[in-house]
Motif scaffolding. Structure first.
Motif, PDB file in Angstrom:
ATOM      1  N   GLY A 230       0.845  -1.194   0.000  1.00  0.00           N
ATOM      2  CA  GLY A 230       0.000   0.000   0.000  1.00  0.00           C
ATOM      3  C   GLY A 230       0.876   1.237   0.000  1.00  0.00           C
ATOM      4  N   LEU A 231       0.235   2.398   0.104  1.00  0.00           N
ATOM      5  CA  LEU A 231       0.971   3.653  -0.030  1.00  0.00           C
ATOM      6  C   LEU A 231       1.958   3.888   1.121  1.00  0.00           C
ATOM      7  CD1 LEU A 231      -2.002   5.755  -1.435  1.00  0.00           C
ATOM      8  CD2 LEU A 231       0.109   5.171  -2.668  1.00  0.00           C
ATOM      9  N   ASP A 232       1.717   3.209   2.251  1.00  0.00           N
ATOM     10  CA  ASP A 232       2.653   3.346   3.376  1.00  0.00           C
ATOM     11  C   ASP A 232       4.044   2.811   3.056  1.00  0.00           C
ATOM     12  OD1 ASP A 232       0.642   4.461   4.800  1.00  0.00           O
ATOM     13  OD2 ASP A 232       0.166   2.657   5.965  1.00  0.00           O
ATOM     14  N   ASP A 233       4.124   1.970   2.015  1.00  0.00           N
ATOM     15  CA  ASP A 233       5.431   1.438   1.610  1.00  0.00           C
ATOM     16  C   ASP A 233       6.368   2.535   1.116  1.00  0.00           C
ATOM     17  OD1 ASP A 233       4.535  -1.056   2.188  1.00  0.00           O
ATOM     18  OD2 ASP A 233       4.746  -1.881   0.168  1.00  0.00           O
ATOM     19  N   SER A 278      -2.115  -1.289  -3.773  1.00  0.00           N
ATOM     20  CA  SER A 278      -0.762  -1.831  -3.991  1.00  0.00           C
ATOM     21  C   SER A 278      -0.253  -1.314  -5.329  1.00  0.00           C
ATOM     22  CB  SER A 278      -0.760  -3.361  -4.080  1.00  0.00           C
ATOM     23  OG  SER A 278      -1.558  -3.935  -3.114  1.00  0.00           O
ATOM     24  N   GLU A 279      -1.145  -1.364  -6.296  1.00  0.00           N
ATOM     25  CA  GLU A 279      -0.769  -0.939  -7.634  1.00  0.00           C
ATOM     26  C   GLU A 279      -0.456   0.554  -7.668  1.00  0.00           C
ATOM     27  OE1 GLU A 279      -2.580  -2.226 -11.776  1.00  0.00           O
ATOM     28  OE2 GLU A 279      -3.853  -0.718 -10.834  1.00  0.00           O
ATOM     29  N   LEU A 280      -1.305   1.344  -7.011  1.00  0.00           N
ATOM     30  CA  LEU A 280      -1.062   2.796  -6.994  1.00  0.00           C
ATOM     31  C   LEU A 280       0.280   3.096  -6.335  1.00  0.00           C
ATOM     32  CD1 LEU A 280      -2.365   5.522  -7.777  1.00  0.00           C
ATOM     33  CD2 LEU A 280      -3.211   5.683  -5.417  1.00  0.00           C
TER      34      LEU A 280
ATOM     35  N   PHE B 545      -9.398 -16.294  -0.245  1.00  0.00           N
ATOM     36  CA  PHE B 545      -9.496 -15.093   0.593  1.00  0.00           C
ATOM     37  C   PHE B 545      -8.690 -13.941  -0.029  1.00  0.00           C
ATOM     38  CE2 PHE B 545      -6.945 -12.710   3.689  1.00  0.00           C
ATOM     39  CZ  PHE B 545      -7.941 -11.915   4.256  1.00  0.00           C
ATOM     40  N   LEU B 546      -7.445 -14.258  -0.420  1.00  0.00           N
ATOM     41  CA  LEU B 546      -6.565 -13.230  -0.966  1.00  0.00           C
ATOM     42  C   LEU B 546      -7.082 -12.715  -2.312  1.00  0.00           C
ATOM     43  CD1 LEU B 546      -3.876 -12.183   0.251  1.00  0.00           C
ATOM     44  CD2 LEU B 546      -2.666 -13.628  -1.380  1.00  0.00           C
ATOM     45  N   TRP B 547      -7.595 -13.636  -3.107  1.00  0.00           N
ATOM     46  CA  TRP B 547      -8.125 -13.291  -4.425  1.00  0.00           C
ATOM     47  C   TRP B 547      -9.229 -12.242  -4.289  1.00  0.00           C
ATOM     48  CZ3 TRP B 547      -9.027 -17.777  -8.446  1.00  0.00           C
ATOM     49  CH2 TRP B 547      -9.306 -17.231  -9.682  1.00  0.00           C
ATOM     50  N   LEU B 548     -10.208 -12.552  -3.416  1.00  0.00           N
ATOM     51  CA  LEU B 548     -11.329 -11.623  -3.221  1.00  0.00           C
ATOM     52  C   LEU B 548     -10.845 -10.291  -2.681  1.00  0.00           C
ATOM     53  CD1 LEU B 548     -14.082 -13.974  -1.815  1.00  0.00           C
ATOM     54  CD2 LEU B 548     -13.968 -12.872  -4.070  1.00  0.00           C
ATOM     55  N   ASN B 549      -9.831 -10.361  -1.848  1.00  0.00           N
ATOM     56  CA  ASN B 549      -9.288  -9.170  -1.226  1.00  0.00           C
ATOM     57  C   ASN B 549      -8.626  -8.218  -2.234  1.00  0.00           C
ATOM     58  OD1 ASN B 549      -9.168  -8.123   1.392  1.00  0.00           O
ATOM     59  ND2 ASN B 549      -6.948  -8.485   1.464  1.00  0.00           N
ATOM     60  N   GLU B 550      -7.977  -8.798  -3.246  1.00  0.00           N
ATOM     61  CA  GLU B 550      -7.193  -7.992  -4.189  1.00  0.00           C
ATOM     62  C   GLU B 550      -7.995  -7.558  -5.411  1.00  0.00           C
ATOM     63  OE1 GLU B 550      -4.379  -6.749  -3.640  1.00  0.00           O
ATOM     64  OE2 GLU B 550      -3.247  -8.039  -2.287  1.00  0.00           O
ATOM     65  N   ALA B 551      -9.006  -8.351  -5.792  1.00  0.00           N
ATOM     66  CA  ALA B 551      -9.706  -8.041  -7.041  1.00  0.00           C
ATOM     67  C   ALA B 551     -10.647  -6.864  -6.839  1.00  0.00           C
ATOM     68  CB  ALA B 551     -10.491  -9.269  -7.505  1.00  0.00           C
ATOM     69  N   PRO B 552     -10.622  -5.879  -7.744  1.00  0.00           N
ATOM     70  CA  PRO B 552     -11.557  -4.764  -7.618  1.00  0.00           C
ATOM     71  C   PRO B 552     -12.983  -5.265  -7.878  1.00  0.00           C
ATOM     72  CG  PRO B 552     -10.331  -4.610  -9.678  1.00  0.00           C
ATOM     73  CD  PRO B 552      -9.774  -5.784  -8.935  1.00  0.00           C
ATOM     74  N   VAL B 553     -13.946  -4.641  -7.203  1.00  0.00           N
ATOM     75  CA  VAL B 553     -15.339  -5.015  -7.410  1.00  0.00           C
ATOM     76  C   VAL B 553     -15.892  -4.210  -8.581  1.00  0.00           C
ATOM     77  CG1 VAL B 553     -17.611  -5.188  -6.324  1.00  0.00           C
ATOM     78  CG2 VAL B 553     -15.529  -5.369  -4.931  1.00  0.00           C
ATOM     79  N   GLY B 554     -16.538  -4.894  -9.502  1.00  0.00           N
ATOM     80  CA  GLY B 554     -17.067  -4.215 -10.681  1.00  0.00           C
ATOM     81  C   GLY B 554     -18.317  -3.396 -10.354  1.00  0.00           C
TER      82      GLY B 554
END
Lengths: 557, 557
Positions: A230-233, A278-280, B545-554
């Motif tokens: 995240g941006l804190d990195d 993370s991407e930003l 869990f990680l997948w859902l966490n990282e994927a943006p919601v449409g």
């Protein structure tokens, strides 16, 4: 040292060693050494032999090939010398051979070898010798495998690169990204060199950049993006402006502000929600490291919902500080659709924020691209400015080998032929000269091979060109321009001037000029017209005389 | 020198440099260096990163792969050190980067890198890491491209060789003849090495023989045959007998006498007329040079009318002098038919002249062979004892690239995932352990990946194995034997013992043993059964869990 003598021979200068230090006289098939021994035993090792190196069929379903690999062949023979360690290994591998043979092997170099060749980077055609090599039979046999190994892949991948250039068009940037998928480390290094020769603009391969002076390109990978939490990195958030006149203390906040403005903008609101942080963070961090050349890979999470908006926020923030972002790279998904949607987004940014030129931001596409996919993209319509091409380009996936061969055509001035039940495998005998004949419109019309002592074709004089094996295929040609194809590259004992080895960019220019000069129907992807390769009437008669002479007569039962 | 320290690290001995001197830290993509700079600028270069190297799909339409290239990777990291010249080049290529970065680059080696890997020569499957590499993020990124370049082709061509061994069967001799058609010089050298590893018996490549101790083979080419004009070319016609007890003053006449006897023999008369005298001279001459290992290429003019009778005449003459001929090679035409006809001819010679064993004379076949043609020959019936295989083997013509990738799975103990619209491209996060579970019949049943801290599967204990991405695919397994796949090959700062690098013949033996141990339906050419690769229930839950966490919601509009 004889090798040194050979190297300095003729009027040319010193020639460096082959690029790959593994290219030594042992890089050959064992039978070249067993044959050399049998020649030596029979007292035939000094017989003067002439071999042609040529291929039988154009690759990739096309009707042309680009010749690559010549410089490495010349480097190889200029430095050809078996070391004591190599001789020792050969003794152990061929324990029944007499000592005198190994003494002979120790003594040989290529100072009495003559090489004529078509210049590297030329458009070439089947059956016409790319190289004509003359010298002592035993020595020339030892050159067969290294020459084929140096020419086969070089010509294949140069041709593949040229085909990609033709389908992409002159205006696109072509980047070779194949090192990781190439067939071994110097498959990768050779690919970078010869793809540049065949019309690519740059490579990702740093070693090739250093060795050959090819432009190198690269930004970041998915792993870089996902390595940020995240941006804190981002610890150091300062960025000095391009002209040094001011400094932004918190570039991260500037980026976040821009992201909020993009989200709030009329034409862009609703096209995305929360972008991936993370991407930003990764993009912001990369921009802080390379503010002058910020190019972001936008498909780690979601191109349109995350990657592109995040990129634009960073690009707009960079712009505030006087920097111009370089663009984005797409590495997955429907590249036609995504490039068009991305372009729309860029144009909307241009409109919303009055950012002149933002709509023209560079879009690079990669991910399993090849000739067919680029052709398909062209037909669908797309907004890609640059293609990054790897696997299919460097491994020549559509056809992984070019079948160059090395055939004896004359020994002690006696022409020789190799027969085969398959007529395409019959060799064209005789030490030959080769010409390219041009027509009125400036296009090459036909290549013709003649015996060495025949008069050269003359401009304006009618000449019969015959298919070497099909008696009904022949045509009269009145050439408007005649080009002798085989030039003198290695001098043997002659003191005639030999051709210089041009730089890689000169070879690339020759290749581009040759491609431009061909009649378009020979070069098109679908159903290209075969370019004609012929022999003189005299050579035709001689081929068929020799063929009948050598072939055994059957007995029907 | 830090590099030297790294090389001696752990309990293992000194590790030599990569076989190809071109394999240096610059043999990488530029973006590895630009990312290293961005990490360094962000203070993230020492973040502890874990990457997995794996492939996504078995090649050649099969359901298995052989892992090759590990030793070269270990050699690479053991000697990883940027030279001053290399740093200088990087400075010129990345002119906007700060001096401190290049000082950092000068300082790095792989002394704090840990590598776990499956042993080279093992049968391996998609998604399971072949190597797990851990260390400072910036350093590990620099290893990505060289590792992929060293593993991708090595594994691909080893697998191709193993497939050829499976289709040819254990009793046939397999000879790798690919150097001239390989993708560049070390494409050829690597091919020879890895084909031997995958089950070939020998190579024609002398350099590979010297570098790796692989058996080398070779006799003569068509050019050797056609370089002879006739029997007058043979000056020294004497041949001492094998035991030295007598000497034949005119071996040529002895051969001619035998040719006449063959022609006159009842069962052979009428099968041929006048044989080609250039060929007879070449064979005789080759036999005089190598009376102990006379093997003749019989298809320069006509196999049955010239090559085979000429060979038999020479072989019978050699027999008179106490030598045993080695056999023939066919390099064109219908190999099934010609090998059968040749065998008949050999048997007729055995009968006519009471020459015990002549009927079993070795027949080698070459000419564009591959898995399919050997399979077709097997189905038709043939009399070939040895196959010489080149182009299709070494260029992996049927599929010229293996798509190994190198993905970040953890950074600073935080698991990371790479998403993609294409589910086969989603990476499996976490630093993992990998096991192969064996069933009652001794066959491997399934590979399973678990989190690093999960308990290892136990013999006799029921365990749920889940498909990593398909929730409905899962199965309980009670393993009879559990094998941990990833072994410790490079120690970082640990002093634990690391695996030795075995010799090439030990790796070859492992490969042959692994192939034998697999359930046959996974290995068959047509419709092989996929081998199952799974994750533990706990790892499955975490991935999703990680997948859902990282994927943006449409947002549907």
């Amino acid at each position: 040292m004889a090798g040194a003598v050979a190297n300095g021979a003729g009027s040319g200068g010193w020639v460096p060693r082959p690029t790959n230090p593994m290219v030594t006289p042992l890089l050959t098939d064992l039978y070249q050494f067993t044959m050399a021994y049998a020649y030596w035993k029979a007292g035939k090792h000094l017989d003067r032999a002439v071999f042609d190196l040529y291929f039988r069929k154009n690759p990739f379903g096309g009707e042309f090939t680009i010749f690559g690999g010549l410089e490495e062949c010349i480097r190889f023979i200029a430095n050809f010398k078996l070391t004591e360690v190599e001789i020792k290994f050969l003794r152990s591998a061929m324990p029944t051979c007499e000592d005198g043979f190994f003494e002979y092997l120790s003594s040989i170099d290529c100072s009495d070898v003559e090489v004529y060749a078509i210049p590297e980077g030329s458009v070439v055609f089947p059956k016409v010798p790319l190289m004509r090599i003359e010298g002592p039979a035993a020595v020339i046999q030892l050159l067969e495998t290294p020459f084929l190994s140096l020419v086969n892949y070089a010509s294949l991948v140069t041709t593949n690169a040229a085909r990609h250039r033709l389908v992409a068009g002159k205006s696109k940037n072509l980047l070779e990204f194949g090192l990781r998928r190439a067939q071994g480390p110097d498959g990768g290094i050779s690919a970078s060199r010869y793809c540049y020769m065949g019309g690519f603009d740059a490579t990702s391969n740093v070693a090739a950049g250093r060795l050959f002076g090819i432009p190198i390109r690269g930004t970041h990978s998915h792993a870089f993006v996902s390595s940020f939490m995240g941006l804190d990195d981002i610890i150091d958030r300062t960025l000095a402006s391009s002209d040094g006149s001011n400094k932004c203390e918190d570039f991260v906040s500037l980026v976040q502000n821009w992201l909020a403005r993009i989200k709030g903008a009329g034409s862009l609101s609703g096209t995305f929600g929360e972008t991936n942080l993370s991407e930003l963070a990764a993009f912001t961090s990369y921009a802080l490291a390379f503010p002058n050349s910020f190019l972001a890979l936008v498909d780690t999470y979601d191109v349109m919902r995350s990657g592109v908006p995040n990129f634009c926020a960073v690009a707009l923030a960079l712009n505030d500080m006087g920097y111009k972002a370089a663009g984005i790279r797409l590495d997955s998904g429907d590249l036609a659709y995504l490039s068009i949607e991305t372009r729309k987004f860029f144009r909307a940014i241009e409109e919303e924020f009055g950012f002149v030129g933002f709509g023209k931001m560079n879009i690079t596409a990669s991910n399993d691209l090849n000739e067919e996919t680029i052709d398909a993209l062209n037909k669908q319509g797309h907004e890609v400015d640059a293609f990054g091409i790897g696997t299919y380009l460097v491994t020549c996936y559509a056809q992984a080998a070019l079948g160059c061969v090395f055939k004896l055509v004359e020994i002690n001035k006696q022409p020789r032929i190799k027969l085969s039940e398959d007529v395409t495998k019959v060799s064209i005998p005789c030490k030959k000269r080769c010409y390219r004949l041009y027509g009125k419109e400036g296009y090459p019309l036909v290549d013709i091979m003649t015996g060495e002592d025949e008069p050269a074709p003359k401009v304006g004089e009618r000449l019969l060109c015959r298919h070497p094996f099909n008696e009904s295929k022949r045509a009269y040609v009145v050439p408007q321009h005649v080009e002798e194809l085989l030039k003198f590259y290695w001098p043997g004992t002659s003191s005639n001037p030999r051709e210089e080895l041009p730089s890689i960019s000169e070879i690339r220019s020759r290749c581009m000029a040759h491609l431009d000069r061909m009649r378009p129907d020979h070069m098109r992807r679908l159903n290209p017209t075969p370019y004609k390769v012929s022999v003189s009437a005299k050579l035709y008669d001689f081929i068929h005389f020799l063929w009948l002479n050598e072939a055994p007569v059957g007995e029907l039962e």
